[in-house]
Design a protein around this motif. Structure first.
Motif, mmCIF file in Angstrom:
data_model
loop_
_atom_site.group_PDB
_atom_site.id
_atom_site.type_symbol
_atom_site.label_atom_id
_atom_site.label_comp_id
_atom_site.label_asym_id
_atom_site.label_seq_id
_atom_site.Cartn_x
_atom_site.Cartn_y
_atom_site.Cartn_z
ATOM 1 N N LEU A 201 -3.773 26.605 2.466
ATOM 2 C CA LEU A 201 -3.668 28.035 2.162
ATOM 3 C C LEU A 201 -3.019 28.810 3.307
ATOM 4 C CD1 LEU A 201 -7.143 28.655 0.498
ATOM 5 C CD2 LEU A 201 -4.927 28.631 -0.648
ATOM 6 N N LEU A 202 -3.355 28.461 4.535
ATOM 7 C CA LEU A 202 -2.841 29.191 5.695
ATOM 8 C C LEU A 202 -1.416 28.797 6.084
ATOM 9 C CD1 LEU A 202 -6.009 29.123 7.988
ATOM 10 C CD2 LEU A 202 -5.123 31.049 6.671
ATOM 11 N N SER A 203 -0.996 27.595 5.718
ATOM 12 C CA SER A 203 0.321 27.101 6.114
ATOM 13 C C SER A 203 1.440 27.854 5.416
ATOM 14 C CB SER A 203 0.456 25.619 5.755
ATOM 15 O OG SER A 203 -0.455 24.848 6.471
ATOM 16 N N LYS A 204 2.536 27.986 6.139
ATOM 17 C CA LYS A 204 3.762 28.539 5.561
ATOM 18 C C LYS A 204 4.671 27.370 5.213
ATOM 19 C CE LYS A 204 3.505 32.493 8.572
ATOM 20 N NZ LYS A 204 3.836 32.885 9.920
ATOM 21 N N GLN A 205 5.451 27.535 4.170
ATOM 22 C CA GLN A 205 6.395 26.479 3.831
ATOM 23 C C GLN A 205 7.358 26.301 4.996
ATOM 24 O OE1 GLN A 205 7.929 27.662 -0.022
ATOM 25 N NE2 GLN A 205 6.396 26.403 -1.035
ATOM 26 N N GLY A 206 7.571 25.039 5.343
ATOM 27 C CA GLY A 206 8.440 24.707 6.464
ATOM 28 C C GLY A 206 7.679 24.318 7.720
ATOM 29 N N GLU A 207 6.370 24.546 7.764
ATOM 30 C CA GLU A 207 5.588 24.213 8.961
ATOM 31 C C GLU A 207 5.221 22.733 9.044
ATOM 32 O OE1 GLU A 207 3.346 28.271 10.285
ATOM 33 O OE2 GLU A 207 2.253 26.984 8.903
ATOM 34 N N TRP A 208 5.196 22.027 7.917
ATOM 35 C CA TRP A 208 4.850 20.610 7.917
ATOM 36 C C TRP A 208 6.144 19.799 7.868
ATOM 37 C CZ3 TRP A 208 -0.015 19.458 9.018
ATOM 38 C CH2 TRP A 208 -1.000 20.385 8.728
ATOM 39 N N LYS A 209 6.464 19.127 8.955
ATOM 40 C CA LYS A 209 7.725 18.395 9.081
ATOM 41 C C LYS A 209 7.909 17.368 7.970
ATOM 42 C CE LYS A 209 10.317 15.510 12.267
ATOM 43 N NZ LYS A 209 10.343 14.839 13.544
ATOM 44 N N GLU A 210 6.867 16.644 7.642
ATOM 45 C CA GLU A 210 6.965 15.588 6.635
ATOM 46 C C GLU A 210 7.026 16.124 5.211
ATOM 47 O OE1 GLU A 210 7.342 12.295 7.234
ATOM 48 O OE2 GLU A 210 7.430 12.800 9.352
ATOM 49 N N SER A 211 6.641 17.378 5.012
ATOM 50 C CA SER A 211 6.637 17.963 3.675
ATOM 51 C C SER A 211 6.971 19.448 3.776
ATOM 52 C CB SER A 211 5.265 17.756 3.027
ATOM 53 O OG SER A 211 5.273 18.256 1.720
ATOM 54 N N PRO A 212 8.236 19.790 3.912
ATOM 55 C CA PRO A 212 8.627 21.173 4.194
ATOM 56 C C PRO A 212 8.336 22.187 3.088
ATOM 57 C CG PRO A 212 10.558 19.789 3.906
ATOM 58 C CD PRO A 212 9.378 18.887 3.897
ATOM 59 N N ILE A 213 8.063 21.746 1.863
ATOM 60 C CA ILE A 213 7.751 22.719 0.808
ATOM 61 C C ILE A 213 6.252 22.936 0.635
ATOM 62 C CG2 ILE A 213 9.902 22.336 -0.444
ATOM 63 C CD1 ILE A 213 8.277 20.657 -2.452
ATOM 64 N N THR A 214 5.450 22.296 1.474
ATOM 65 C CA THR A 214 4.001 22.450 1.417
ATOM 66 C C THR A 214 3.579 23.725 2.129
ATOM 67 O OG1 THR A 214 3.640 20.078 1.329
ATOM 68 C CG2 THR A 214 1.806 21.400 2.113
ATOM 69 N N GLY A 215 2.701 24.489 1.505
ATOM 70 C CA GLY A 215 2.147 25.686 2.117
ATOM 71 C C GLY A 215 2.091 26.859 1.159
ATOM 72 N N CYS A 216 1.019 27.643 1.269
ATOM 73 C CA CYS A 216 0.812 28.796 0.386
ATOM 74 C C CYS A 216 1.179 30.122 1.041
ATOM 75 C CB CYS A 216 -0.640 28.861 -0.060
ATOM 76 S SG CYS A 216 -1.112 27.494 -1.120
ATOM 77 N N ASN A 217 1.198 30.161 2.390
ATOM 78 C CA ASN A 217 1.507 31.391 3.118
ATOM 79 C C ASN A 217 0.660 32.564 2.631
ATOM 80 O OD1 ASN A 217 2.713 33.011 4.999
ATOM 81 N ND2 ASN A 217 4.588 33.320 3.844
ATOM 82 N N ILE A 218 -0.635 32.350 2.604
ATOM 83 C CA ILE A 218 -1.562 33.347 2.066
ATOM 84 C C ILE A 218 -1.577 34.638 2.892
ATOM 85 C CG2 ILE A 218 -3.679 32.649 3.241
ATOM 86 C CD1 ILE A 218 -3.349 33.322 -0.482
ATOM 87 N N GLN A 219 -1.225 34.578 4.183
ATOM 88 C CA GLN A 219 -1.195 35.796 4.996
ATOM 89 C C GLN A 219 -0.181 36.795 4.467
ATOM 90 O OE1 GLN A 219 -0.957 32.771 6.676
ATOM 91 N NE2 GLN A 219 -2.662 32.711 8.078
ATOM 92 N N GLN A 220 0.874 36.312 3.844
ATOM 93 C CA GLN A 220 1.892 37.190 3.288
ATOM 94 C C GLN A 220 1.321 38.042 2.156
ATOM 95 O OE1 GLN A 220 5.231 35.102 1.641
ATOM 96 N NE2 GLN A 220 6.565 36.886 1.756
ATOM 97 N N ALA A 221 0.328 37.537 1.463
ATOM 98 C CA ALA A 221 -0.289 38.260 0.353
ATOM 99 C C ALA A 221 -1.391 39.210 0.819
ATOM 100 C CB ALA A 221 -0.856 37.272 -0.657
ATOM 101 N N GLN A 222 -1.771 39.130 2.089
ATOM 102 C CA GLN A 222 -2.844 39.979 2.614
ATOM 103 C C GLN A 222 -2.473 41.448 2.460
ATOM 104 O OE1 GLN A 222 -3.787 39.208 6.692
ATOM 105 N NE2 GLN A 222 -5.680 40.340 6.617
ATOM 106 N N ASN A 223 -3.417 42.244 1.988
ATOM 107 C CA ASN A 223 -3.244 43.673 1.733
ATOM 108 C C ASN A 223 -2.188 43.944 0.666
ATOM 109 O OD1 ASN A 223 -5.155 44.312 3.719
ATOM 110 N ND2 ASN A 223 -3.591 44.242 5.297
#
Length: 95
Positions: free
Chosen positions: A33-55
């Motif tokens: 949930l906390l990861s942004k897409q591109g942060e995981w080298k082995e799987s660059p499309i993994t991540g929800c970037n939930i902070q972006q939805a905050q507020n």
């Protein structure tokens, strides 16, 4: 699922010079949930970037994106509730 765990400050848990392993399903979901897409080298499309939805607004697109990311990670979500107070996820990883 059992894996190496981290502290509440996201530091590796070490006891007696060894990594601590415990039930880590909640930790895996939290990292996804906390990861942004591109942060995981082995799987660059993994991540929800939930902070972006905050507020921001809670939309069906956010719900769908989280469900897709969880499913892609092998997690079967029985409950996924997104409210102004947070996210409630219940389920398990497929064996």
């Amino acid at each position: 699922m059992k894996d190496i765990t981290v502290t509440t400050e996201y530091d590796l848990e070490v006891v007696g010079g060894d990594f601590v392993t415990n039930e880590s399903t909640a930790q895996h979901v939290e990292f996804l949930l906390l990861s942004k897409q591109g942060e995981w080298k082995e799987s660059p499309i993994t991540g929800c970037n939930i902070q972006q939805a905050q507020n921001g607004s809670i939309t069906r697109a956010l719900d769908r994106h989280i469900r897709i990311q969880l499913e892609a990670d092998g997690f079967s979500a029985e409950v996924l509730q997104i409210t102004e107070k947070g996210i409630n996820v219940k389920g398990k990883y497929k064996q």
